[in-house]
Design a protein around this motif. Structure first.
Motif, PDB file in Angstrom:
ATOM      1  N   SER A 187       0.830  -1.209   0.000  1.00  0.00           N
ATOM      2  CA  SER A 187       0.000   0.000   0.000  1.00  0.00           C
ATOM      3  C   SER A 187       0.862   1.256   0.000  1.00  0.00           C
ATOM      4  O   SER A 187       1.993   1.263   0.501  1.00  0.00           O
ATOM      5  CB  SER A 187      -0.907   0.036   1.230  1.00  0.00           C
ATOM      6  OG  SER A 187      -1.714  -1.109   1.277  1.00  0.00           O
ATOM      7  N   ASP A 188       0.288   2.311  -0.557  1.00  0.00           N
ATOM      8  CA  ASP A 188       0.925   3.625  -0.527  1.00  0.00           C
ATOM      9  C   ASP A 188       0.710   4.208   0.873  1.00  0.00           C
ATOM     10  O   ASP A 188      -0.362   4.718   1.192  1.00  0.00           O
ATOM     11  CB  ASP A 188       0.300   4.525  -1.595  1.00  0.00           C
ATOM     12  CG  ASP A 188       0.907   5.913  -1.633  1.00  0.00           C
ATOM     13  OD1 ASP A 188       1.862   6.184  -0.865  1.00  0.00           O
ATOM     14  OD2 ASP A 188       0.418   6.737  -2.425  1.00  0.00           O
ATOM     15  N   MET A 189       1.728   4.109   1.736  1.00  0.00           N
ATOM     16  CA  MET A 189       1.574   4.448   3.144  1.00  0.00           C
ATOM     17  C   MET A 189       1.287   5.932   3.360  1.00  0.00           C
ATOM     18  O   MET A 189       0.526   6.286   4.251  1.00  0.00           O
ATOM     19  CB  MET A 189       2.824   4.031   3.932  1.00  0.00           C
ATOM     20  CG  MET A 189       2.993   2.518   4.006  1.00  0.00           C
ATOM     21  SD  MET A 189       1.490   1.647   4.524  1.00  0.00           S
ATOM     22  CE  MET A 189       1.301   2.218   6.179  1.00  0.00           C
ATOM     23  N   LYS A 190       1.850   6.781   2.543  1.00  0.00           N
ATOM     24  CA  LYS A 190       1.559   8.208   2.686  1.00  0.00           C
ATOM     25  C   LYS A 190       0.073   8.470   2.453  1.00  0.00           C
ATOM     26  O   LYS A 190      -0.560   9.230   3.177  1.00  0.00           O
ATOM     27  CB  LYS A 190       2.414   9.029   1.717  1.00  0.00           C
ATOM     28  CG  LYS A 190       3.860   9.112   2.113  1.00  0.00           C
ATOM     29  CD  LYS A 190       4.633   9.997   1.165  1.00  0.00           C
ATOM     30  CE  LYS A 190       6.104  10.042   1.584  1.00  0.00           C
ATOM     31  NZ  LYS A 190       6.905  10.849   0.697  1.00  0.00           N
ATOM     32  N   LEU A 226      -6.532   8.197   6.653  1.00  0.00           N
ATOM     33  CA  LEU A 226      -6.907   7.958   8.053  1.00  0.00           C
ATOM     34  C   LEU A 226      -6.918   9.260   8.855  1.00  0.00           C
ATOM     35  O   LEU A 226      -7.818   9.488   9.666  1.00  0.00           O
ATOM     36  CB  LEU A 226      -5.956   6.948   8.695  1.00  0.00           C
ATOM     37  CG  LEU A 226      -6.051   5.514   8.164  1.00  0.00           C
ATOM     38  CD1 LEU A 226      -4.953   4.650   8.782  1.00  0.00           C
ATOM     39  CD2 LEU A 226      -7.418   4.916   8.444  1.00  0.00           C
ATOM     40  N   GLN A 227      -5.945  10.127   8.626  1.00  0.00           N
ATOM     41  CA  GLN A 227      -5.892  11.411   9.319  1.00  0.00           C
ATOM     42  C   GLN A 227      -7.090  12.283   8.934  1.00  0.00           C
ATOM     43  O   GLN A 227      -7.723  12.899   9.802  1.00  0.00           O
ATOM     44  CB  GLN A 227      -4.579  12.120   8.964  1.00  0.00           C
ATOM     45  CG  GLN A 227      -4.274  13.333   9.794  1.00  0.00           C
ATOM     46  CD  GLN A 227      -3.642  12.976  11.116  1.00  0.00           C
ATOM     47  OE1 GLN A 227      -3.000  11.949  11.245  1.00  0.00           O
ATOM     48  NE2 GLN A 227      -3.835  13.823  12.100  1.00  0.00           N
ATOM     49  N   THR A 228      -7.427  12.315   7.668  1.00  0.00           N
ATOM     50  CA  THR A 228      -8.561  13.113   7.200  1.00  0.00           C
ATOM     51  C   THR A 228      -9.876  12.591   7.759  1.00  0.00           C
ATOM     52  O   THR A 228     -10.716  13.364   8.232  1.00  0.00           O
ATOM     53  CB  THR A 228      -8.624  13.109   5.655  1.00  0.00           C
ATOM     54  OG1 THR A 228      -7.390  13.616   5.157  1.00  0.00           O
ATOM     55  CG2 THR A 228      -9.764  13.956   5.150  1.00  0.00           C
ATOM     56  N   MET A 229     -10.043  11.262   7.729  1.00  0.00           N
ATOM     57  CA  MET A 229     -11.289  10.663   8.223  1.00  0.00           C
ATOM     58  C   MET A 229     -11.459  10.899   9.729  1.00  0.00           C
ATOM     59  O   MET A 229     -12.543  11.256  10.182  1.00  0.00           O
ATOM     60  CB  MET A 229     -11.322   9.164   7.932  1.00  0.00           C
ATOM     61  CG  MET A 229     -11.399   8.832   6.445  1.00  0.00           C
ATOM     62  SD  MET A 229     -12.844   9.528   5.646  1.00  0.00           S
ATOM     63  CE  MET A 229     -14.133   8.628   6.440  1.00  0.00           C
ATOM     64  N   SER A 230     -10.394  10.692  10.499  1.00  0.00           N
ATOM     65  CA  SER A 230     -10.519  10.881  11.944  1.00  0.00           C
ATOM     66  C   SER A 230     -10.666  12.359  12.294  1.00  0.00           C
ATOM     67  O   SER A 230     -11.330  12.701  13.263  1.00  0.00           O
ATOM     68  CB  SER A 230      -9.328  10.262  12.674  1.00  0.00           C
ATOM     69  OG  SER A 230      -8.127  10.822  12.203  1.00  0.00           O
ATOM     70  N   GLY A 231     -10.081  13.234  11.495  1.00  0.00           N
ATOM     71  CA  GLY A 231     -10.228  14.675  11.728  1.00  0.00           C
ATOM     72  C   GLY A 231     -11.606  15.179  11.387  1.00  0.00           C
ATOM     73  O   GLY A 231     -12.048  16.202  11.906  1.00  0.00           O
TER      74      GLY A 231
END
Length: 179
Positions: free
Chosen positions: A132-135, A141-146
């Motif tokens: 997977s493209d980790m970036k 994940l950061q956008t969804m949790s934010g």
């Protein structure tokens, strides 16, 4: 009140029986010796009750656990509903009510997530393939949790990498909801 009446009833009946036996002329010394052995047995049986009572008093004065707190006891995360003298009433995530003996809360390790404030951290484990493209994964994940409407605004969500597993990269999404 019913328990007090029942105990009083038994006490009066035993006292009446002992008085009647004494008036008939039967020697009560052997009966008193047997009563002493019986009293020792009751003392051992009440030891746990006394231990829970003293622990309940400690919890009430110490205030290390109070109603509304989120605690982890024996691997279970529960919300404390009510502190009693003998037991503490808790509710787990499956909406089951659990009675925890107060001595267990005093004598064992208990993790209190909301001891000093109500900021509770929630974690969700996420595993992604090595290809997977980790970036991009971390950005999503950061956008969804934010974007969670139910998160505490003063704490930014985090997405730490936690482990390199056999087939996955393990990470978790961490956020702080207000309740």
């Amino acid at each position: 009140i019913a328990a007090t009446l029942r105990i009083t009833h038994y006490f009066v009946m035993i006292l009446g029986f002992l008085t009647a036996v004494s008036q008939v002329g039967i020697n009560l010394s052997a009966l008193f010796a047997a009563g002493a052995v019986f009293a020792v047995g009751i003392g051992f049986a009440l030891q746990g009750l006394a231990q829970n009572f003293v622990s309940g008093v400690i919890l009430l004065f110490e205030r290390s656990i109070k109603p509304g707190d989120i605690v982890e006891v024996d691997g279970y995360v529960v919300r404390v509903l009510k502190l009693g003298i003998r037991t503490t009433l808790c509710r787990n995530r499956e909406d089951e009510e659990i009675l925890v003996p107060n001595s267990h809360l005093v004598e064992s390790s208990v993790k209190n997530f909301t001891l000093h404030d109500n900021n509770l951290r929630l974690r969700a484990a996420v595993g992604v393939a090595y290809e997977s493209d980790m970036k991009r994964v971390f950005a999503v994940l950061q956008t969804m949790s934010g974007a969670l409407a139910s998160r505490l605004g003063s704490r930014s969500p985090a997405v730490p990498l936690t482990a390199f597993a056999s087939f996955l990269l393990d990470s978790e999404v961490v956020c702080w909801p207000p309740d």
